[in-house]
Design a protein around this motif. Sequence first.
Motif, short mmCIF file in Angstrom:
data_model
loop_
_atom_site.label_atom_id
_atom_site.label_comp_id
_atom_site.label_asym_id
_atom_site.label_seq_id
_atom_site.Cartn_x
_atom_site.Cartn_y
_atom_site.Cartn_z
N ASN A 38 0.80 -1.23 0.00
CA ASN A 38 0.00 0.00 0.00
C ASN A 38 0.83 1.28 0.00
O ASN A 38 0.36 2.33 0.45
N ILE A 39 2.07 1.17 -0.49
CA ILE A 39 2.89 2.37 -0.65
C ILE A 39 2.44 3.11 -1.91
O ILE A 39 2.40 4.34 -1.95
N ILE A 40 2.10 2.33 -2.94
CA ILE A 40 1.46 2.88 -4.13
C ILE A 40 0.02 2.37 -4.12
O ILE A 40 -0.22 1.16 -4.15
N THR A 41 -0.92 3.26 -4.04
CA THR A 41 -2.33 2.86 -3.97
C THR A 41 -3.09 3.13 -5.26
O THR A 41 -4.12 2.52 -5.52
N ASN A 42 -2.56 4.04 -6.08
CA ASN A 42 -3.20 4.35 -7.35
C ASN A 42 -2.58 3.48 -8.44
O ASN A 42 -1.78 3.93 -9.26
N ILE A 43 -2.97 2.20 -8.44
CA ILE A 43 -2.38 1.23 -9.35
C ILE A 43 -3.02 1.38 -10.74
O ILE A 43 -4.24 1.40 -10.86
N PRO A 44 -2.21 1.49 -11.80
CA PRO A 44 -2.76 1.66 -13.15
C PRO A 44 -3.73 0.56 -13.53
O PRO A 44 -3.55 -0.61 -13.14
N SER A 45 -4.73 0.91 -14.29
CA SER A 45 -5.78 -0.05 -14.65
C SER A 45 -5.23 -1.23 -15.47
O SER A 45 -5.72 -2.35 -15.34
N ASP A 46 -4.20 -0.98 -16.31
CA ASP A 46 -3.66 -2.09 -17.10
C ASP A 46 -2.97 -3.12 -16.22
O ASP A 46 -2.96 -4.31 -16.54
N LYS A 47 -2.40 -2.66 -15.09
CA LYS A 47 -1.77 -3.60 -14.16
C LYS A 47 -2.83 -4.39 -13.39
O LYS A 47 -2.66 -5.59 -13.13
N ILE A 48 -3.93 -3.73 -13.04
CA ILE A 48 -5.04 -4.43 -12.39
C ILE A 48 -5.57 -5.52 -13.31
O ILE A 48 -5.81 -6.66 -12.88
N GLU A 49 -5.72 -5.20 -14.58
CA GLU A 49 -6.23 -6.18 -15.54
C GLU A 49 -5.25 -7.33 -15.73
O GLU A 49 -5.65 -8.49 -15.87
N ALA A 50 -3.95 -7.01 -15.72
CA ALA A 50 -2.94 -8.06 -15.88
C ALA A 50 -2.95 -9.02 -14.70
O ALA A 50 -2.86 -10.24 -14.87
N VAL A 51 -3.07 -8.47 -13.50
CA VAL A 51 -3.14 -9.30 -12.29
C VAL A 51 -4.39 -10.17 -12.33
O VAL A 51 -4.34 -11.37 -12.03
N ALA A 52 -5.51 -9.58 -12.68
CA ALA A 52 -6.77 -10.31 -12.72
C ALA A 52 -6.70 -11.47 -13.71
O ALA A 52 -7.22 -12.56 -13.44
N LYS A 53 -6.05 -11.25 -14.86
CA LYS A 53 -5.94 -12.30 -15.87
C LYS A 53 -5.12 -13.48 -15.35
O LYS A 53 -5.46 -14.63 -15.57
N ILE A 54 -4.03 -13.18 -14.64
CA ILE A 54 -3.20 -14.24 -14.08
C ILE A 54 -3.99 -15.11 -13.11
O ILE A 54 -3.89 -16.33 -13.10
N GLY A 55 -4.81 -14.45 -12.28
CA GLY A 55 -5.56 -15.17 -11.26
C GLY A 55 -6.91 -15.68 -11.70
O GLY A 55 -7.62 -16.32 -10.93
N ASN A 56 -7.28 -15.39 -12.96
CA ASN A 56 -8.59 -15.80 -13.47
C ASN A 56 -9.71 -15.26 -12.60
O ASN A 56 -10.66 -15.96 -12.24
N ILE A 57 -9.59 -13.99 -12.21
CA ILE A 57 -10.60 -13.32 -11.41
C ILE A 57 -10.97 -12.01 -12.10
O ILE A 57 -10.32 -11.61 -13.08
#
Length: 205
Positions: A38-57
């Motif tokens: 939580n040092i960086i809280t404004n995470i770019p949307s493309d990174k959120i999407e990349a993480v979600a794809k890896i986890g199938n969520i």
Amino acid sequence: MTVGERIKDLRERLNISQVDFANKINVSKQTLYKYENNIITNIPSDKIEAVAKIGNISPAYLMGWDINSSVAIKKGISIPVLGRVAAGIPIEAIEDIIDTEEITKEMAKTGQYFGLKIKGSSMEPKISDGDIIIVRCQDYADSGDIVVATVNGTDATCKRIRKYRDGIELISNNPEYPPKFYSNKQIAELPIRILGKVVELRAKF
């Protein structure tokens, strides 16, 4: 939970190191650390999407908008699916990763595994072009096992092995491909190397 805590929870559930996970979403390990803590809280949307794809969520779950989708998090262990396995390169050093598959934690405890995408029709009808096989890394096999092996320094091939006192035979399921016999001398000189035993088939539809 914060977005960063959900990312960390997902990564740990998938049993992926910070370095490997950071590489998958194309950030530095230091940046991923800042996300997770939580040092960086404004995470770019493309990174959120990349993480979600890896986890199938869903990205919505990571953002805290859809808590019910947390059930989509995989409970097993992710292994790499390779497009090819070159002779002489350790499995962990191969970079031609085209996808991931999930195995159970119980299976993961029994050895090192990788997936391999089948090319060609030599193992039809049971194993077809484009199917994924799950392979346990080992340099030995019993007669009758289906193995992944390299012959004469070429990319790995999937075949059934039959062992004899004076050599081995590599056999295709498809009768259009005749068996190939290799003497003990050829096994040593070519060489022929067993990379692993096929333990599971994940066929395409």
